[in-house]
Design an enzyme around this catalytic site. Structure first.
Site, PDB file in Angstrom:
ATOM      1  CG  ASN A   1      -1.732   1.217   1.412  1.00  0.00           C
ATOM      2  OD1 ASN A   1      -1.786   2.052   0.501  1.00  0.00           O
ATOM      3  ND2 ASN A   1      -2.385   1.349   2.557  1.00  0.00           N
TER       4      ASN A   1
ATOM      5  CG  HIS B   1      -5.729   1.720   5.439  1.00  0.00           C
ATOM      6  ND1 HIS B   1      -5.291   2.600   6.408  1.00  0.00           N
ATOM      7  CD2 HIS B   1      -4.691   0.885   5.193  1.00  0.00           C
ATOM      8  CE1 HIS B   1      -4.032   2.312   6.708  1.00  0.00           C
ATOM      9  NE2 HIS B   1      -3.641   1.274   5.985  1.00  0.00           N
TER      10      HIS B   1
ATOM     11  CD  GLU C   1      -2.800   5.308   6.934  1.00  0.00           C
ATOM     12  OE1 GLU C   1      -2.857   5.435   5.699  1.00  0.00           O
ATOM     13  OE2 GLU C   1      -1.818   4.810   7.525  1.00  0.00           O
TER      14      GLU C   1
ATOM     15  CD  GLU D   1      -3.045  -2.576   7.385  1.00  0.00           C
ATOM     16  OE1 GLU D   1      -1.961  -2.771   6.826  1.00  0.00           O
ATOM     17  OE2 GLU D   1      -3.703  -1.544   7.217  1.00  0.00           O
TER      18      GLU D   1
ATOM     19  N   GLY E   1       3.037   2.142  10.840  1.00  0.00           N
ATOM     20  CA  GLY E   1       4.013   3.217  10.697  1.00  0.00           C
ATOM     21  C   GLY E   1       4.740   3.575  11.981  1.00  0.00           C
TER      22      GLY E   1
ATOM     23  CB  SER F   1       5.692  -1.981  11.954  1.00  0.00           C
ATOM     24  OG  SER F   1       5.322  -0.636  12.250  1.00  0.00           O
TER      25      SER F   1
HETATM   26  P1  13P Z   1       3.380   0.276   7.581  1.00  0.00           P
HETATM   27  O1  13P Z   1       3.874  -1.002   6.951  1.00  0.00           O
HETATM   28  O2  13P Z   1       4.103   1.493   7.066  1.00  0.00           O
HETATM   29  O3  13P Z   1       3.325   0.176   9.060  1.00  0.00           O
HETATM   30  O4  13P Z   1       1.857   0.489   7.077  1.00  0.00           O
HETATM   31  C1  13P Z   1       0.973  -0.553   7.188  1.00  0.00           C
HETATM   32  C2  13P Z   1      -0.268  -0.194   6.461  1.00  0.00           C
HETATM   33  O5  13P Z   1      -1.018   0.668   6.897  1.00  0.00           O
HETATM   34  C3  13P Z   1      -0.550  -0.896   5.199  1.00  0.00           C
HETATM   35  O6  13P Z   1      -1.858  -0.665   4.768  1.00  0.00           O
END
Ligand code: 13P
Length: 249
Positions: A9, A93, A95, A163, A169, A209
Site C-alpha cells: 500500500n 483502511h 487511515e 492491521e 508506521g 510495520s
Molecule cells: P506500515 O507497513 O508502514 O506500518 O503500514 C501498514 C499499512 O497501513 C498498510 O496498509
C-alpha cells in the site's frame, strides 16, 4: 491451499517516477502461489497496470466509492478502478476510517461495490491501542467483521487484512502470540459464517510495520497468508525480501 499475498500500500506516495519500482519488482523470480499486489495512488493506476502487464504483479486501488457514478467530486468508483485493469481495492483502511469517519456500514457498501465490479476487496480491520489495552481487541475485530464483510464473500472477492492501528508506521509490532490469536479468531469467525470450505479459502494478511527482519517469523503463523505493507513496499529493494520470505514460508 490459500493464496499467499504480498500487498504493498503506497498510500499517498509516488509520482510517475515510482513506476520504476514496479520494473524492479517484476524482475523477481516467479514465486509459486505467491501473488504480489501493488496499490499505488489513483492517478498511477492505469500506468501501473500497463507497466505490470505480463508480469506476476497485480494492481489495486486504495479506496473506492460505494456508488458506481454520480455527483461525488474527487471520488473514484469501483467500476472506474476495474476499468483501469486493476484487480484489487483496499477498503476500510484505518487511515480512512479515522480521517473520513468511515463506519463499518460504509466499508460494507464499499466491499459490495468492489465485488459487483469484479474486484477483490482487501478489507482492513484493526483495533486502537486503547482497545488493545482495555482487552477489547477481539470484540472490536468481531464487530468489524460482522459489520463490514458482505454476505456471499469468498476467496474470489475478499481478502482480510488485520492491521492493529498502533502498529501502523510506528515500528511497533504485536507479539507473535497476539498476531496468532487475532488471525485464528478471524478464521474461526469466517468459518462460522461462511462454512469451512469458504472460510478456509479466504486469505488473511497481517499489516503494521512489516519489514524484512520480522516478516519470516510472522509468516510462520498458520492463519497468516501474507502481508499488507506500507513503508517497506515503496522501494523494491525493501519489499523483495518480504516477498521472498512469504514465498519460502
Ligand atoms: P506500515 O507497513 O508502514 O506500518 O503500514 C501498514 C499499512 O497501513 C498498510 O496498509
Amino acid at each position: 491451499m490459500r493464496q499467499k499475498i504480498a500487498a504493498g500500500n503506497w498510500k499517498m506516495n509516488g509520482t510517475s517516477a515510482a513506476l520504476d519500482e514496479l520494473t524492479a519488482l517484476s524482475k523477481a523470480p516467479p514465486m509459486a502461489e505467491c501473488t504480489i499486489v501493488i496499490c499505488p495512488p489513483a492517478p498511477l493506476l492505469y500506468r501501473a497496470v500497463e507497466q505490470s502487464s505480463g508480469t506476476a504483479i497485480k494492481i489495486g486501488a486504495q479506496d473506492c466509492h460505494t456508488a458506481t457514478s454520480g455527483a461525488h467530486t474527487g471520488d473514484v468508483s469501483a467500476p472506474m478502478v476495474a476499468d483501469t485493469g486493476a484487480s484489487y481495492v483496499i477498503v476500510g483502511h484505518s487511515e480512512r476510517r479515522e480521517a473520513y469517519e468511515e463506519q463499518n456500514s460504509d466499508v460494507l457498501s464499499k466491499a459490495e461495490a468492489a465485488r459487483d465490479a469484479g474486484l477483490i476487496a482487501i478489507l482492513c480491520l484493526g483495533e486502537t491501542l486503547e482497545d488493545r489495552e482495555a482487552n477489547n481487541t477481539l470484540d472490536i475485530i468481531g464487530g468489524q467483521l460482522t459489520g463490514s464483510v458482505p454476505d456471499g464473500a469468498n476467496s474470489t472477492n475478499l481478502v482480510v487484512a488485520y492491521e492493529p492501528i498502533w502498529a501502523i508506521g510506528t515500528g511497533k509490532v504485536p507479539t507473535f502470540a497476539q498476531i496468532v490469536e487475532v488471525h485464528d479468531f478471524i478464521r474461526t469467525e469466517l468459518n462460522n459464517r461462511f462454512g469451512t470450505d469458504t472460510g478456509n479459502s479466504i486469505s488473511l494478511l497481517y499489516g503494521g510495520s512489516v519489514k524484512a527482519n520480522n516478516a519470516a517469523e510472522i509468516f510462520t503463523a498458520e492463519n497468516v497468508d501474507g502481508a499488507l505493507v506500507g513503508g517497506a513496499s515503496l522501494k523494491a529493494a525493501d519489499f523483495l525480501p518480504i516477498i521472498e520470505a512469504l514465498a519460502n514460508s
